[in-house]
Design a protein around this motif. Structure first.
Motif, PDB file in Angstrom:
ATOM      1  N   MET A 223     -23.152-100.656 113.412  1.00 45.74           N
ATOM      2  CA  MET A 223     -23.957-101.115 114.537  1.00 45.74           C
ATOM      3  C   MET A 223     -24.433 -99.916 115.345  1.00 45.74           C
ATOM      4  O   MET A 223     -23.638 -99.091 115.783  1.00 45.74           O
ATOM      5  CB  MET A 223     -23.130-102.038 115.449  1.00 45.74           C
ATOM      6  CG  MET A 223     -23.939-102.627 116.592  1.00 45.74           C
ATOM      7  SD  MET A 223     -22.951-103.563 117.780  1.00 45.74           S
ATOM      8  CE  MET A 223     -22.343-102.243 118.817  1.00 45.74           C
ATOM      9  N   LYS A 224     -25.744 -99.829 115.508  1.00 46.17           N
ATOM     10  CA  LYS A 224     -26.311 -98.730 116.281  1.00 46.17           C
ATOM     11  C   LYS A 224     -26.422 -99.128 117.747  1.00 46.17           C
ATOM     12  O   LYS A 224     -26.901-100.212 118.057  1.00 46.17           O
ATOM     13  CB  LYS A 224     -27.702 -98.374 115.755  1.00 46.17           C
ATOM     14  CG  LYS A 224     -27.725 -97.840 114.345  1.00 46.17           C
ATOM     15  CD  LYS A 224     -29.146 -97.513 113.928  1.00 46.17           C
ATOM     16  CE  LYS A 224     -29.211 -96.957 112.521  1.00 46.17           C
ATOM     17  NZ  LYS A 224     -30.608 -96.652 112.121  1.00 46.17           N
ATOM     18  N   LEU A 225     -26.002 -98.235 118.619  1.00 45.43           N
ATOM     19  CA  LEU A 225     -26.221 -98.438 120.043  1.00 45.43           C
ATOM     20  C   LEU A 225     -27.547 -97.800 120.444  1.00 45.43           C
ATOM     21  O   LEU A 225     -27.967 -96.796 119.876  1.00 45.43           O
ATOM     22  CB  LEU A 225     -25.094 -97.809 120.862  1.00 45.43           C
ATOM     23  CG  LEU A 225     -23.692 -98.387 120.679  1.00 45.43           C
ATOM     24  CD1 LEU A 225     -22.728 -97.685 121.614  1.00 45.43           C
ATOM     25  CD2 LEU A 225     -23.658 -99.885 120.914  1.00 45.43           C
ATOM     26  N   HIS A 226     -28.210 -98.416 121.425  1.00 44.76           N
ATOM     27  CA  HIS A 226     -29.385 -97.781 121.998  1.00 44.76           C
ATOM     28  C   HIS A 226     -28.950 -96.572 122.824  1.00 44.76           C
ATOM     29  O   HIS A 226     -27.798 -96.460 123.239  1.00 44.76           O
ATOM     30  CB  HIS A 226     -30.141 -98.762 122.897  1.00 44.76           C
ATOM     31  CG  HIS A 226     -30.956 -99.765 122.138  1.00 44.76           C
ATOM     32  ND1 HIS A 226     -32.008 -99.401 121.338  1.00 44.76           N
ATOM     33  CD2 HIS A 226     -30.871-101.125 122.072  1.00 44.76           C
ATOM     34  CE1 HIS A 226     -32.541-100.484 120.806  1.00 44.76           C
ATOM     35  NE2 HIS A 226     -31.876-101.534 121.227  1.00 44.76           N
ATOM     36  N   GLU A 227     -29.897 -95.695 123.063  1.00 46.24           N
ATOM     37  CA  GLU A 227     -29.615 -94.495 123.858  1.00 46.24           C
ATOM     38  C   GLU A 227     -29.011 -94.855 125.211  1.00 46.24           C
ATOM     39  O   GLU A 227     -28.029 -94.240 125.646  1.00 46.24           O
ATOM     40  CB  GLU A 227     -30.896 -93.689 124.050  1.00 46.24           C
ATOM     41  CG  GLU A 227     -30.728 -92.459 124.920  1.00 46.24           C
ATOM     42  CD  GLU A 227     -32.056 -91.808 125.283  1.00 46.24           C
ATOM     43  OE1 GLU A 227     -32.026 -90.773 125.983  1.00 46.24           O
ATOM     44  OE2 GLU A 227     -33.119 -92.340 124.886  1.00 46.24           O
ATOM     45  N   TYR A 228     -29.576 -95.833 125.894  1.00 45.34           N
ATOM     46  CA  TYR A 228     -29.086 -96.165 127.237  1.00 45.34           C
ATOM     47  C   TYR A 228     -27.667 -96.709 127.185  1.00 45.34           C
ATOM     48  O   TYR A 228     -26.869 -96.485 128.107  1.00 45.34           O
ATOM     49  CB  TYR A 228     -30.025 -97.147 127.930  1.00 45.34           C
ATOM     50  CG  TYR A 228     -29.998 -98.572 127.429  1.00 45.34           C
ATOM     51  CD1 TYR A 228     -29.133 -99.514 127.987  1.00 45.34           C
ATOM     52  CD2 TYR A 228     -30.844 -98.987 126.411  1.00 45.34           C
ATOM     53  CE1 TYR A 228     -29.119-100.823 127.532  1.00 45.34           C
ATOM     54  CE2 TYR A 228     -30.833-100.291 125.956  1.00 45.34           C
ATOM     55  CZ  TYR A 228     -29.972-101.204 126.515  1.00 45.34           C
ATOM     56  OH  TYR A 228     -29.951-102.499 126.068  1.00 45.34           O
ATOM     57  N   GLN A 229     -27.317 -97.418 126.102  1.00 46.32           N
ATOM     58  CA  GLN A 229     -25.953 -97.937 125.962  1.00 46.32           C
ATOM     59  C   GLN A 229     -24.966 -96.805 125.682  1.00 46.32           C
ATOM     60  O   GLN A 229     -23.889 -96.748 126.280  1.00 46.32           O
ATOM     61  CB  GLN A 229     -25.917 -98.967 124.830  1.00 46.32           C
ATOM     62  CG  GLN A 229     -26.742-100.214 125.102  1.00 46.32           C
ATOM     63  CD  GLN A 229     -26.938-101.070 123.868  1.00 46.32           C
ATOM     64  OE1 GLN A 229     -26.995-100.553 122.745  1.00 46.32           O
ATOM     65  NE2 GLN A 229     -27.057-102.380 124.056  1.00 46.32           N
ATOM     66  N   ALA A 230     -25.340 -95.911 124.766  1.00 41.10           N
ATOM     67  CA  ALA A 230     -24.470 -94.787 124.438  1.00 41.10           C
ATOM     68  C   ALA A 230     -24.283 -93.865 125.639  1.00 41.10           C
ATOM     69  O   ALA A 230     -23.180 -93.366 125.892  1.00 41.10           O
ATOM     70  CB  ALA A 230     -25.048 -94.010 123.260  1.00 41.10           C
ATOM     71  N   LYS A 231     -25.350 -93.663 126.411  1.00 41.91           N
ATOM     72  CA  LYS A 231     -25.234 -92.772 127.565  1.00 41.91           C
ATOM     73  C   LYS A 231     -24.291 -93.338 128.629  1.00 41.91           C
ATOM     74  O   LYS A 231     -23.600 -92.589 129.327  1.00 41.91           O
ATOM     75  CB  LYS A 231     -26.619 -92.497 128.170  1.00 41.91           C
ATOM     76  CG  LYS A 231     -27.333 -91.350 127.476  1.00 41.91           C
ATOM     77  CD  LYS A 231     -28.620 -90.985 128.162  1.00 41.91           C
ATOM     78  CE  LYS A 231     -29.199 -89.724 127.521  1.00 41.91           C
ATOM     79  NZ  LYS A 231     -30.569 -89.447 127.968  1.00 41.91           N
ATOM     80  N   GLN A 232     -24.267 -94.652 128.769  1.00 41.37           N
ATOM     81  CA  GLN A 232     -23.334 -95.249 129.719  1.00 41.37           C
ATOM     82  C   GLN A 232     -21.900 -94.991 129.286  1.00 41.37           C
ATOM     83  O   GLN A 232     -21.024 -94.689 130.112  1.00 41.37           O
ATOM     84  CB  GLN A 232     -23.578 -96.763 129.839  1.00 41.37           C
ATOM     85  CG  GLN A 232     -22.717 -97.436 130.899  1.00 41.37           C
ATOM     86  CD  GLN A 232     -22.932 -96.854 132.280  1.00 41.37           C
ATOM     87  OE1 GLN A 232     -24.038 -96.864 132.793  1.00 41.37           O
ATOM     88  NE2 GLN A 232     -21.871 -96.307 132.883  1.00 41.37           N
ATOM     89  N   ILE A 233     -21.644 -95.089 127.980  1.00 38.29           N
ATOM     90  CA  ILE A 233     -20.303 -94.802 127.458  1.00 38.29           C
ATOM     91  C   ILE A 233     -19.969 -93.334 127.663  1.00 38.29           C
ATOM     92  O   ILE A 233     -18.851 -92.980 128.064  1.00 38.29           O
ATOM     93  CB  ILE A 233     -20.234 -95.185 125.967  1.00 38.29           C
ATOM     94  CG1 ILE A 233     -20.357 -96.710 125.815  1.00 38.29           C
ATOM     95  CG2 ILE A 233     -18.929 -94.696 125.341  1.00 38.29           C
ATOM     96  CD1 ILE A 233     -20.481 -97.175 124.391  1.00 38.29           C
ATOM     97  N   PHE A 234     -20.939 -92.456 127.412  1.00 40.53           N
ATOM     98  CA  PHE A 234     -20.708 -91.026 127.632  1.00 40.53           C
ATOM     99  C   PHE A 234     -20.398 -90.746 129.094  1.00 40.53           C
ATOM    100  O   PHE A 234     -19.466 -89.993 129.415  1.00 40.53           O
ATOM    101  CB  PHE A 234     -21.950 -90.224 127.214  1.00 40.53           C
ATOM    102  CG  PHE A 234     -22.182 -90.138 125.736  1.00 40.53           C
ATOM    103  CD1 PHE A 234     -21.386 -90.835 124.832  1.00 40.53           C
ATOM    104  CD2 PHE A 234     -23.211 -89.366 125.227  1.00 40.53           C
ATOM    105  CE1 PHE A 234     -21.600 -90.758 123.463  1.00 40.53           C
ATOM    106  CE2 PHE A 234     -23.441 -89.282 123.871  1.00 40.53           C
ATOM    107  CZ  PHE A 234     -22.630 -89.981 122.987  1.00 40.53           C
ATOM    108  N   ALA A 235     -21.182 -91.334 129.989  1.00 46.19           N
ATOM    109  CA  ALA A 235     -20.982 -91.105 131.423  1.00 46.19           C
ATOM    110  C   ALA A 235     -19.604 -91.584 131.867  1.00 46.19           C
ATOM    111  O   ALA A 235     -18.925 -90.901 132.648  1.00 46.19           O
ATOM    112  CB  ALA A 235     -22.074 -91.807 132.224  1.00 46.19           C
ATOM    113  N   ASP A 236     -19.201 -92.746 131.376  1.00 47.19           N
ATOM    114  CA  ASP A 236     -17.883 -93.276 131.736  1.00 47.19           C
ATOM    115  C   ASP A 236     -16.756 -92.363 131.256  1.00 47.19           C
ATOM    116  O   ASP A 236     -15.671 -92.343 131.846  1.00 47.19           O
ATOM    117  CB  ASP A 236     -17.683 -94.672 131.136  1.00 47.19           C
ATOM    118  CG  ASP A 236     -18.586 -95.714 131.787  1.00 47.19           C
ATOM    119  OD1 ASP A 236     -19.115 -95.446 132.882  1.00 47.19           O
ATOM    120  OD2 ASP A 236     -18.774 -96.799 131.189  1.00 47.19           O
TER     121      ASP A 236
END
Length: 381
Positions: free
Chosen positions: A1-14
């Motif tokens: 399952m691919k995450l969108h950039e905005y979804q992945a960035k939220q995980i990175f930020a957290d």
């Protein structure tokens, strides 16, 4: 399952990785509101699962409100390599002096995850790996122990990262591996990591793919699955339960078994064609499943011809033939030429059942692929 950039960035930020201030928008009005809060310059970035968005016009940098509105209007609704853009990420611009690449993926040859770092950030990392592999530093990771801090520092220094930011880049790499392991990722990367004149490091992009078979352990990510689909074909594949990957060519491919489908893809390329998809209908496929597979491929506007490659084991050739007939008999006019190759269990019975007024039949895989490639080329001619 691919995450969108905005979804992945939220995980990175957290997880503590620095990312630019951003807002998700689905309309021009929402983009205008976002840039008013974020300021300028601001990036307007299409949220679709394709590479090379910038070159394809899916990323624009706005210097004022008028440009932001114009770019939002151009990008929202555009067809980007076969995907319709229905949302954009509005992101604060980063004044950078250098771009790096960092990522974690699985090295199947070694049977271990591998950390990769390069000073060639901001470009297609696959091209870098092919043309100048020495520009990418690599460090394999023992999954029993994880990525040690000394390994992160080692690969960062081997990549030639400036000393001023090496510690921060190593920290990002360590965090990426922690996410890779804890979130059951199959791939995770930042391209580029931007370095500012003040030696700050910022994740200007984010890629994170999750192992589908591990989603039961990641319920919060599983909830995002529907949001990750970028077009109707991906949604349809999920509904039908197919292993499906959309590619850039025009020869549609249907087979039973990943190895058989991959072989077919390779042969299409070998004989001068371009595969449009990877579509595995699986073992034991009944007529209804075959009908769904043809519906998928016919729904792709890029497909000009189809090759159906079935080797019967669990899957019976007569069932496949019934499915092909049922699917095609529902059309007043067949939308694309279909070439069928059947072998294995009940293949002879299947060949007798096939309606040859609707399909072209070949006995060998090589002949079937060559005919499908020729059919596609005739459409393009």
């Amino acid at each position: 399952m691919k995450l969108h950039e905005y979804q992945a960035k939220q995980i990175f930020a957290d997880a503590g990785i620095p990312v630019p201030d951003s807002r998700l928008a689905t309309s021009v009005a929402e983009v205008e509101a976002a840039v008013e809060e974020i300021g300028f310059p601001a990036a307007i970035k299409a949220q679709v699962h394709v590479g090379g968005r910038g070159k394809a016009g899916g990323i624009k940098i706005a210097s004022d409100a008028e440009e932001a509105s114009q770019y939002a209007d151009e990008i929202l609704g555009m067809d980007l390599k076969g995907y319709t853009v229905d949302r954009v990420l509005v992101e604060a611009g980063v004044d950078f002096v250098n771009e790096l690449y960092v990522g974690i993926t699985m090295d199947r040859g070694e049977g271990k995850p591998v950390a990769m770092v390069s000073t060639e950030g901001g470009v297609d990392i696959e091209s870098v790996a092919e043309e100048t592999p020495e520009a990418i530093a690599r460090e394999h990771i023992d999954p029993a122990f994880g990525l040690h801090p000394f390994q992160a520092r080692k690969v960062v220094y081997e990549a030639g990262i400036p000393r001023e930011v090496a510690g921060d880049v190593a920290s990002i790499l360590t965090t990426l591996y922690d996410l890779y392991e804890s979130r059951d990722a199959s791939e995770i990367e930042i391209n580029p990591v931007m370095i500012t004149s003040d030696d700050d490091v910022v994740a200007a992009d984010a890629v994170m793919n999750i192992d589908d078979d591990a989603l039961f352990r990641q319920p919060d990510l599983a909830e995002l699955e529907e949001e990750t689909f970028s077009d109707d074909l991906e949604k349809k594949a999920n509904e039908y339960g197919f292993d499906y990957v959309r590619l850039s060519g025009n020869v549609g491919i249907i087979g039973n078994g990943a190895g058989l489908v991959m072989t077919t893809l390779d042969l299409v390329d070998y004989y001068g064609g371009e595969p449009a998809n990877f579509l595995d209908i699986g073992g034991g496929a009944k007529a209804e499943r075959v009908t769904h597979a043809l519906d998928m491929v016919f729904s792709d506007p890029n497909v000009d011809a189809v090759v159906f490659n079935i080797f019967g084991g669990i899957t019976r050739g007569d069932e496949v033939a019934k499915g092909i007939n049922e699917a095609l008999e529902g059309f007043d006019e067949i939308p694309k030429k279909v070439v069928v190759r059947l072998a294995g269990t009940n293949a002879k019975e299947g060949m007798e059942i096939l309606n040859t007024d609707l399909v072209e039949v070949e006995e060998t895989l090589e002949a079937a692929v060559q005919r499908a490639v020729q059919n596609a080329q005739e459409v393009d001619a």
